[in-house]
Design an enzyme around this catalytic site. Structure first.
Site, PDB file in Angstrom:
ATOM      1  CB  CYS A 195      -0.927   0.084   1.201  1.00 36.45           C
ATOM      2  SG  CYS A 195      -2.051  -1.289   1.336  1.00 36.45           S
ATOM      3  NE  ARG A 235       4.643   1.994  -0.218  1.00 36.00           N
ATOM      4  CZ  ARG A 235       5.686   1.791   0.555  1.00 36.00           C
ATOM      5  NH1 ARG A 235       6.899   2.027   0.085  1.00 36.00           N
ATOM      6  NH2 ARG A 235       5.550   1.350   1.780  1.00 36.00           N
ATOM      7  CD1 TRP A 292       0.044  -6.274  -3.135  1.00 36.06           C
ATOM      8  CD2 TRP A 292      -0.243  -6.904  -1.008  1.00 36.06           C
ATOM      9  NE1 TRP A 292       0.428  -7.578  -3.029  1.00 36.06           N
ATOM     10  CE2 TRP A 292       0.264  -7.986  -1.744  1.00 36.06           C
ATOM     11  CE3 TRP A 292      -0.505  -7.084   0.351  1.00 36.06           C
ATOM     12  CZ2 TRP A 292       0.520  -9.227  -1.163  1.00 36.06           C
ATOM     13  CZ3 TRP A 292      -0.255  -8.310   0.935  1.00 36.06           C
ATOM     14  CH2 TRP A 292       0.259  -9.373   0.177  1.00 36.06           C
ATOM     15  CG  ASN A 348       1.638   0.917   4.155  1.00 37.29           C
ATOM     16  OD1 ASN A 348       1.350  -0.247   3.918  1.00 37.29           O
ATOM     17  ND2 ASN A 348       2.863   1.390   4.042  1.00 37.29           N
ATOM     18  N   GLY A 349      -0.476  -0.911   6.407  1.00 39.34           N
ATOM     19  CA  GLY A 349      -0.096  -1.752   7.544  1.00 39.34           C
ATOM     20  C   GLY A 349      -1.217  -2.707   7.897  1.00 39.34           C
ATOM     21  CD  GLU A 361      16.979 -12.715  -8.330  1.00 38.97           C
ATOM     22  OE1 GLU A 361      16.505 -13.274  -7.335  1.00 38.97           O
ATOM     23  OE2 GLU A 361      16.565 -11.618  -8.754  1.00 38.97           O
ATOM     24  CE  LYS A 405      13.531 -10.610 -10.334  1.00 38.01           C
ATOM     25  NZ  LYS A 405      14.215 -10.615  -9.112  1.00 38.01           N
ATOM     26  CD  GLU A 447       9.870 -11.256  -8.899  1.00 41.36           C
ATOM     27  OE1 GLU A 447       9.192 -11.004  -7.894  1.00 41.36           O
ATOM     28  OE2 GLU A 447      11.077 -10.959  -8.982  1.00 41.36           O
ATOM     29  CG  HIS A 482      19.912 -36.172  -4.760  1.00 38.59           C
ATOM     30  ND1 HIS A 482      20.327 -37.411  -4.309  1.00 38.59           N
ATOM     31  CD2 HIS A 482      21.040 -35.472  -5.030  1.00 38.59           C
ATOM     32  CE1 HIS A 482      21.653 -37.443  -4.289  1.00 38.59           C
ATOM     33  NE2 HIS A 482      22.113 -36.271  -4.734  1.00 38.59           N
ATOM     34  CE  LYS A 540      11.450  -2.286  -5.938  1.00 38.18           C
ATOM     35  NZ  LYS A 540      12.127  -3.289  -6.769  1.00 38.18           N
TER      36      LYS A 540
HETATM   37  O1  M6R Z   1      12.949  -4.843  -0.029  1.00 36.78           O
HETATM   38  P1  M6R Z   1      13.527  -6.212   0.141  1.00 36.78           P
HETATM   39  O2  M6R Z   1      14.792  -6.409  -0.568  1.00 36.78           O
HETATM   40  O3  M6R Z   1      13.630  -6.594   1.597  1.00 36.78           O
HETATM   41  O4  M6R Z   1      12.451  -7.190  -0.505  1.00 36.78           O
HETATM   42  C1  M6R Z   1      12.568  -8.583  -0.379  1.00 36.78           C
HETATM   43  C2  M6R Z   1      11.630  -9.284  -1.328  1.00 36.78           C
HETATM   44  O5  M6R Z   1      10.299  -8.930  -1.055  1.00 36.78           O
HETATM   45  C3  M6R Z   1      11.939  -8.954  -2.790  1.00 36.78           C
HETATM   46  O6  M6R Z   1      13.249  -9.253  -3.114  1.00 36.78           O
HETATM   47  C4  M6R Z   1      10.992  -9.739  -3.709  1.00 36.78           C
HETATM   48  O7  M6R Z   1      11.319 -11.094  -3.698  1.00 36.78           O
HETATM   49  C5  M6R Z   1      11.018  -9.174  -5.115  1.00 36.78           C
HETATM   50  N1  M6R Z   1       9.738  -9.338  -5.706  1.00 36.78           N
HETATM   51  C6  M6R Z   1      12.033  -9.816  -5.974  1.00 36.78           C
HETATM   52  O8  M6R Z   1      12.001  -9.386  -7.291  1.00 36.78           O
END
Ligand code: M6R
Length: 609
Positions: A2, A27, A74, A100-101, A482, A486, A489, A505, A604
């Site tokens: 949010c 956000r 969100w 927000n929260g 990673e 990517k 997501e 395994h 984010k």
């Molecule tokens: O702000 P942060 O680096 O603590 O965020 C951690 C994760 O939420 C963040 O890396 C998330 O996995 C992203 N969507 C990755 O692209």
């Protein structure tokens, strides 16, 4: 999660709030709304959907007022819908509030307020706050919010306006970030600084347990208990142009192409190319910390966790120190053993991730030294830690982390070198060789980025592929994780990241022509073993793409397509191997026409647990 924004001034606040919401949309983006004081009453517009839908609603049903608040959501409590979209109002419709929260005790509060006659119209936790403000209102919005927040348990950044106490925004913070901006005849409140850059560079960060009253004339801060707070006003050094796309189709593309500069900036003034020494004095860590530490624990989530894994391999190799990398959410649930000689690094681009922040605080309670590795030098983590390793990556708007990941790896490489040097684990010659190669890495990154067109073509060719296995070993195992993250997501394609050695395994059972393996296979200490993995996939009819050093014929023979990278020291290969994987994911998502910068269900900054 949010974004909240507010503007109090003398001109119509709606355009600034709407533009601010556009910049905060990363956000949260399932619903949005604005409320303003139009002189007589509180007026609001809300929609399910994105900020562009809110803009359309405002075009059809305009709104104007010199003081107002906005929210991009969100969802946590209550599905995305117009009813659940913020701002929420009290029974009388005279108070509007954004949040927000999460209010943890909302259920008990809701039952009590309902029994007292308050009528609830949403499924959200937030609505209890506005009814509490209504309940406590005796003529001063500030005092009503002060009384309300004392009853709340959980995390909140809130802002409210009222027609019964007009001309002001009252805000409170306990957890999620809130920053105040000082313009010419107007003041702003925001979840982060990006919406403020177009109005002012002068800002002040609210701390937990603080309230602010914003008017056209200025801002007054106080504690929840009512004591006045004098705040330092800081001047931002970010440029407004840094939060624009600059000709790229998406922020993510722009941020991928900025990565070589991120490494250059992270290294700047921190290494000597003559002596090979690394200087981390700017972190504020005491010099003796490295010598005293018998163990390093890295805590993080998501992509930052993957950077932590890369850091672990660097630290183990260079400094010969035991290192654990922990998911912050898991560490908090465990009876994790940390002794006084443990040095903790909290890694987070945002510096606000709820689980990482809580784990950091846990370590601080145990009196451990904690270093925040973040791109947000004014974030909660930066403030709560003993030291700050600032990434200098500039604003990252795309929800999928790219340049901050590379910045984190660069910061951790410096940390590992500094740690090794402080403990005498590296000779001067070794230090010099490593630092000089690290300095050459950005140039090599630019060369990889120069082959983006070939990677785009490959991503389009493989668009029909629904399953991917990303394989890597040792320092490129985290890069396999990673790369898979990517792709998942942003392109919503099933992808798993595995350590090459684990393939036999279990995952090998999945290999057939419907599964594409993406092998990360630079010429390093595990190169031969990765080639064996590729042969095993090939023998079972699986398709293979590979990231390998230029001229690696063996990798070329096993793979249908090789994304070539220049040679570098094996510890620094992740800076290069990750780039084709980011580009592959980006082009796959873009070719599918997906919302690359705002993938579904993600936000984010994950400020809820
Ligand atoms: O702000 P942060 O680096 O603590 O965020 C951690 C994760 O939420 C963040 O890396 C998330 O996995 C992203 N969507 C990755 O692209």
């Amino acid at each position: 999660m949010c974004g909240i924004i507010g503007c109090a001034g003398t001109r119509d606040a709606v355009p600034a709030i709407l533009e601010g919401l556009r910049r905060l949309e990363y956000r949260g983006y399932d619903s949005a709304g604005i409320a303003v004081l139009d002189g007589r009453a509180v007026e609001r517009r809300r929609v399910k959907g994105k900020i562009r839908d809110l803009a359309e609603e405002l075009r059809l049903h305009p709104l104007a007022g010199v003081c107002g608040i906005g929210h991009t959501r969100w969802a946590t409590h209550g599905r995305p819908s117009e009813d659940n979209a913020h701002p929420h109002t009290d029974c009388g419709g005279a108070i509007a509030l954004v949040h927000n929260g999460i209010v943890e005790n909302y259920w008990a509060l809701k039952e009590r307020l309902k029994a007292e006659g308050h009528v609830f119209r949403t499924e959200t936790d937030t609505e209890v706050i506005v009814h509490l403000v209504e309940k406590h209102f005796r003529g001063s919005l500030e005092e009503a919010l002060r009384a309300a927040v004392r009853e709340l348990e959980g995390a909140f950044a809130v802002a409210c306006v009222s027609s019964r106490d007009p001309g002001k925004i009252v805000a409170a913070r306990n957890g999620p970030p809130a920053v105040v901006g000082f313009g010419q005849g107007e003041t702003f409140l925001s979840s982060d600084i990006t919406p403020l850059l177009h109005h002012t560079r002068r800002v002040a960060y609210m701390d937990d347990g603080e309230m602010a009253v914003l008017t056209a004339d200025g801002v007054r801060f106080s504690t929840f208990a009512g004591a006045p707070v004098a705040k330092a006003v800081e001047t931002l050094d970010w440029e407004p142009a840094m939060v624009e796309k600059r000709g790229f189709a998406h922020f993510m593309a722009k941020e991928i192409f900025e990565q070589a500069d991120v490494v250059r900036d992270t290294l700047k003034s921190r290494v000597s190319l003559d002596s090979g020494r690394v200087f981390l004095e700017d972190t504020g860590l005491q010099p003796g910390v490295f010598r005293r530490a018998s163990r390093v624990v890295l805590i993080a989530c998501g992509t930052s966790y993957h950077a932590g894994l890369v850091g672990k391999y660097m630290l183990e190799t260079l400094a010969r120190v035991p290192v654990d990398v922990e998911y912050a959410s898991e560490l908090r649930s465990r009876d994790f053993v940390m002794d006084r000689e443990t040095l903790v690094l909290a890694i987070s681009q945002s510096g606000e991730t709820a689980d990482t922040l809580a784990a950091l605080r846990l370590a601080r309670e145990k009196a451990l030294a904690v270093l925040a590795v973040t791109n947000s030098p004014n974030s909660s983590m930066a403030r709560a830690a003993d030291g700050l390793l600032d990434l200098h990556a500039g604003p990252e708007i795309g929800v999928a982390a790219t340049k901050t990941f590379v910045g984190q790896m660069a910061a951790l490489a410096l940390f590992a070198l500094a740690f090794a040097q402080a403990r005498g684990a590296l000779s001067d010659g070794q230090s010099l060789e490593l630092v000089q190669e690290l300095q050459r890495v950005p140039h090599k990154m630019d060369r990889v980025l120069g082959s983006a067109a070939a990677i785009e073509r490959a991503a389009r060719r493989y668009l029909a592929c629904e399953h991917y296995l990303f394989l890597g070993r040792w320092i490129n195992f985290p890069i396999a994780l990673e790369g898979a993250l990517k792709l998942k997501e942003i392109s919503y394609t099933h992808a798993e990241g595995y350590a090459g050695g684990e393939m036999k395994h279990g995952p090998i059972a999945l290999i057939d022509e419907g599964m594409t393996t993406l092998a990360v296979v630079p010429r390093d200490r595990v190169h031969d073993k990765m080639l064996s993995n590729m042969a095993e996939v090939q023998a079972r009819g699986g398709r293979i793409l590979a990231v390998a050093f230029e001229g690696d014929d063996k990798a070329g023979m096993a793979a249908e397509e090789v994304f070539s990278i220049p040679e570098t020291h094996q510890l620094f290969t992740p800076f290069l191997t990750v780039l084709p994987l980011q580009l592959f994911a980006y082009h796959a998502a873009a070719a599918k026409g997906l919302d690359v910068d705002q993938p579904r269900n993600l936000a984010k900054s994950v400020t809820v647990e």
